[in-house]
Design a protein around this motif. Structure first.
Motif, PDB file in Angstrom:
ATOM      1  N   HIS A 153       0.826  -1.212   0.000  1.00  0.00           N
ATOM      2  CA  HIS A 153       0.000   0.000   0.000  1.00  0.00           C
ATOM      3  C   HIS A 153       0.863   1.266   0.000  1.00  0.00           C
ATOM      4  CE1 HIS A 153      -3.517  -2.269   2.260  1.00  0.00           C
ATOM      5  NE2 HIS A 153      -2.857  -3.068   1.426  1.00  0.00           N
ATOM      6  N   PRO A 154       1.824   1.396  -0.898  1.00  0.00           N
ATOM      7  CA  PRO A 154       2.744   2.538  -0.813  1.00  0.00           C
ATOM      8  C   PRO A 154       2.054   3.879  -1.035  1.00  0.00           C
ATOM      9  CG  PRO A 154       3.054   1.349  -2.878  1.00  0.00           C
ATOM     10  CD  PRO A 154       2.142   0.516  -2.039  1.00  0.00           C
ATOM     11  N   LYS A 155       2.590   4.889  -0.368  1.00  0.00           N
ATOM     12  CA  LYS A 155       2.159   6.264  -0.596  1.00  0.00           C
ATOM     13  C   LYS A 155       3.389   7.159  -0.519  1.00  0.00           C
ATOM     14  CE  LYS A 155       0.845   7.226   4.227  1.00  0.00           C
ATOM     15  NZ  LYS A 155      -0.247   7.661   5.123  1.00  0.00           N
ATOM     16  N   ALA A 156       3.283   8.338  -1.104  1.00  0.00           N
ATOM     17  CA  ALA A 156       4.402   9.274  -1.119  1.00  0.00           C
ATOM     18  C   ALA A 156       3.856  10.680  -1.024  1.00  0.00           C
ATOM     19  CB  ALA A 156       5.235   9.104  -2.393  1.00  0.00           C
ATOM     20  N   ALA A 157       4.719  11.619  -0.659  1.00  0.00           N
ATOM     21  CA  ALA A 157       4.304  13.008  -0.457  1.00  0.00           C
ATOM     22  C   ALA A 157       5.054  13.926  -1.405  1.00  0.00           C
ATOM     23  CB  ALA A 157       4.539  13.433   0.985  1.00  0.00           C
ATOM     24  N   GLY A 162       4.012  25.035  -0.730  1.00  0.00           N
ATOM     25  CA  GLY A 162       4.335  25.054   0.685  1.00  0.00           C
ATOM     26  C   GLY A 162       3.594  24.044   1.538  1.00  0.00           C
ATOM     27  N   ARG A 163       2.757  23.223   0.906  1.00  0.00           N
ATOM     28  CA  ARG A 163       2.015  22.200   1.638  1.00  0.00           C
ATOM     29  C   ARG A 163       2.497  20.818   1.227  1.00  0.00           C
ATOM     30  NH1 ARG A 163      -3.908  22.538   0.271  1.00  0.00           N
ATOM     31  NH2 ARG A 163      -4.008  20.901   1.878  1.00  0.00           N
ATOM     32  N   SER A 164       2.570  19.912   2.173  1.00  0.00           N
ATOM     33  CA  SER A 164       2.929  18.525   1.881  1.00  0.00           C
ATOM     34  C   SER A 164       1.654  17.738   1.594  1.00  0.00           C
ATOM     35  CB  SER A 164       3.679  17.904   3.066  1.00  0.00           C
ATOM     36  OG  SER A 164       4.008  16.560   2.794  1.00  0.00           O
ATOM     37  N   ILE A 165       1.551  17.202   0.392  1.00  0.00           N
ATOM     38  CA  ILE A 165       0.388  16.436  -0.034  1.00  0.00           C
ATOM     39  C   ILE A 165       0.794  14.971  -0.150  1.00  0.00           C
ATOM     40  CG2 ILE A 165      -1.390  16.135  -1.777  1.00  0.00           C
ATOM     41  CD1 ILE A 165      -1.524  18.821  -0.365  1.00  0.00           C
ATOM     42  N   SER A 166       0.131  14.100   0.602  1.00  0.00           N
ATOM     43  CA  SER A 166       0.427  12.669   0.570  1.00  0.00           C
ATOM     44  C   SER A 166      -0.652  11.936  -0.217  1.00  0.00           C
ATOM     45  CB  SER A 166       0.503  12.113   1.992  1.00  0.00           C
ATOM     46  OG  SER A 166       0.771  10.727   1.983  1.00  0.00           O
ATOM     47  N   ARG A 167      -0.227  11.066  -1.114  1.00  0.00           N
ATOM     48  CA  ARG A 167      -1.166  10.302  -1.929  1.00  0.00           C
ATOM     49  C   ARG A 167      -0.681   8.859  -2.066  1.00  0.00           C
ATOM     50  NH1 ARG A 167      -1.645  14.289  -7.168  1.00  0.00           N
ATOM     51  NH2 ARG A 167      -2.628  16.086  -6.145  1.00  0.00           N
ATOM     52  N   ILE A 207       5.034   7.414  -8.492  1.00  0.00           N
ATOM     53  CA  ILE A 207       4.022   8.045  -9.332  1.00  0.00           C
ATOM     54  C   ILE A 207       2.795   8.247  -8.459  1.00  0.00           C
ATOM     55  CG2 ILE A 207       2.656   7.873 -11.441  1.00  0.00           C
ATOM     56  CD1 ILE A 207       4.724   5.839 -12.477  1.00  0.00           C
ATOM     57  N   LEU A 208       2.535   9.495  -8.090  1.00  0.00           N
ATOM     58  CA  LEU A 208       1.434   9.802  -7.191  1.00  0.00           C
ATOM     59  C   LEU A 208       0.108   9.747  -7.942  1.00  0.00           C
ATOM     60  CD1 LEU A 208       3.995  10.985  -5.759  1.00  0.00           C
ATOM     61  CD2 LEU A 208       2.447  12.619  -4.677  1.00  0.00           C
ATOM     62  N   THR A 209      -0.893   9.145  -7.323  1.00  0.00           N
ATOM     63  CA  THR A 209      -2.213   9.028  -7.934  1.00  0.00           C
ATOM     64  C   THR A 209      -2.986  10.332  -7.747  1.00  0.00           C
ATOM     65  OG1 THR A 209      -3.106   8.093  -5.901  1.00  0.00           O
ATOM     66  CG2 THR A 209      -2.265   6.542  -7.541  1.00  0.00           C
ATOM     67  N   GLY A 210      -4.155  10.398  -8.363  1.00  0.00           N
ATOM     68  CA  GLY A 210      -4.995  11.579  -8.245  1.00  0.00           C
ATOM     69  C   GLY A 210      -5.424  12.083  -9.610  1.00  0.00           C
ATOM     70  N   ALA A 211      -6.022  13.254  -9.621  1.00  0.00           N
ATOM     71  CA  ALA A 211      -6.553  13.805 -10.866  1.00  0.00           C
ATOM     72  C   ALA A 211      -5.471  13.988 -11.919  1.00  0.00           C
ATOM     73  CB  ALA A 211      -7.251  15.134 -10.587  1.00  0.00           C
ATOM     74  N   ARG A 212      -4.252  14.310 -11.485  1.00  0.00           N
ATOM     75  CA  ARG A 212      -3.123  14.461 -12.395  1.00  0.00           C
ATOM     76  C   ARG A 212      -1.944  13.667 -11.852  1.00  0.00           C
ATOM     77  NH1 ARG A 212      -3.014  20.870 -14.183  1.00  0.00           N
ATOM     78  NH2 ARG A 212      -5.099  20.928 -15.168  1.00  0.00           N
ATOM     79  N   PRO A 213      -1.817  12.391 -12.204  1.00  0.00           N
ATOM     80  CA  PRO A 213      -0.698  11.607 -11.707  1.00  0.00           C
ATOM     81  C   PRO A 213       0.629  12.262 -12.072  1.00  0.00           C
ATOM     82  CG  PRO A 213      -2.313  10.197 -12.782  1.00  0.00           C
ATOM     83  CD  PRO A 213      -2.704  11.614 -13.078  1.00  0.00           C
ATOM     84  N   VAL A 214       1.544  12.253 -11.121  1.00  0.00           N
ATOM     85  CA  VAL A 214       2.836  12.905 -11.321  1.00  0.00           C
ATOM     86  C   VAL A 214       3.932  12.006 -10.771  1.00  0.00           C
ATOM     87  CG1 VAL A 214       2.626  14.167  -9.136  1.00  0.00           C
ATOM     88  CG2 VAL A 214       4.161  15.016 -10.901  1.00  0.00           C
ATOM     89  N   ALA A 215       5.066  11.970 -11.480  1.00  0.00           N
ATOM     90  CA  ALA A 215       6.213  11.165 -11.051  1.00  0.00           C
ATOM     91  C   ALA A 215       7.258  12.041 -10.391  1.00  0.00           C
ATOM     92  CB  ALA A 215       6.804  10.424 -12.245  1.00  0.00           C
ATOM     93  N   ILE A 216       7.773  11.566  -9.262  1.00  0.00           N
ATOM     94  CA  ILE A 216       8.838  12.269  -8.556  1.00  0.00           C
ATOM     95  C   ILE A 216       9.876  11.240  -8.123  1.00  0.00           C
ATOM     96  CG2 ILE A 216       7.297  14.101  -7.717  1.00  0.00           C
ATOM     97  CD1 ILE A 216       7.259  12.636  -4.993  1.00  0.00           C
ATOM     98  N   PRO A 217      11.124  11.658  -7.852  1.00  0.00           N
ATOM     99  CA  PRO A 217      12.058  10.708  -7.253  1.00  0.00           C
ATOM    100  C   PRO A 217      11.460  10.159  -5.964  1.00  0.00           C
ATOM    101  CG  PRO A 217      13.216  12.667  -8.000  1.00  0.00           C
ATOM    102  CD  PRO A 217      11.759  12.968  -8.136  1.00  0.00           C
TER     103      PRO A 217
END
Length: 220
Positions: A153-157, A162-167, A207-217
């Protein structure tokens, strides 16, 4: 369709914003850790009462994904049911809904640690499934290559304005891909956890899920 396209072990895959994985070349949709029937299992074992709507919510999102993509094969990567009793206790309406989603598709239930026994709700029960150079299983194995798994069940932030968003997040490196949990009543394990850092290579991405998936290190 909101998704993030990426190459993986000679396959072109799409991480959908819902947490499902789409493989267009194989017409294959993969989801992990549905944990259907979790509220029933909590009540049966004397746990905290949970609103009993998570199975229908999870199936609603799965039905929406199947309406968006022409999937001929569906792979559920284990822990599809919160335990064997939860599978047996599903209301008939929800069993019928699953049967409708299975109709005309090759449906594969991979066994997980929550549902190690085969389920008698249509489809095929397997320990793992191989297709086009990839192997689908519930829990990642050491030294695997071309492996698609779930379980953690991985999640990342990510920091946004200025806000930390975890998905919930897919974790990806050159050898393995770990899917986020798809079920409504599922928690998450931060990518900084020791077990995930030990599994994923140094160059891994989330790769964070949501309306606009985005990849980060991958945050470590």
């Amino acid at each position: 369709m909101n998704g993030f396209d990426f190459p993986f072990c000679n396959a072109r895959l799409t991480a959908l914003g819902s947490g499902a994985l789409w493989w267009p070349e194989q017409a294959l949709l993969c989801v992990s850790d549905l944990h259907l029937g979790k509220s029933e299992r909590h009540a049966r074992r004397g746990g905290a009462a949970l609103p009993p709507y998570e199975t229908r919510d999870t199936l609603t999102r799965l039905a929406a994904d199947l309406a968006r993509v022409p999937a001929r094969t569906v792979v559920c990567l284990g822990d599809s049911f919160d335990d064997g009793g939860a599978a047996l206790a599903l209301p008939e309406a929800e069993k019928l809904w699953i049967a409708q989603l299975q109709a005309g598709r090759h449906w594969i239930w991979i066994v997980g640690n929550h549902d190690p026994a085969p389920v008698d709700i249509g489809g095929t029960n397997l320990a793992e499934f191989r297709q086009g150079g990839l192997v689908f299983r519930h829990i990642a194995q050491a030294d695997a290559c071309g492996e698609v798994s779930g379980h953690y069940h991985p999640k990342a932030a990510i920091n946004l304005r200025g806000r930390s968003i975890s998905r919930p997040a897919f974790l990806l490196d050159s050898a393995r891909l770990i899917l986020p949990a798809y079920g409504t009543y599922t928690g998450g394990l931060r990518s900084r956890a020791k077990v995930l850092c030990s599994l994923m290579r140094a160059d891994a991405h989330a790769i964070l899920t949501g309306a606009r998936p985005v990849a980060i290190p991958m945050p470590r």
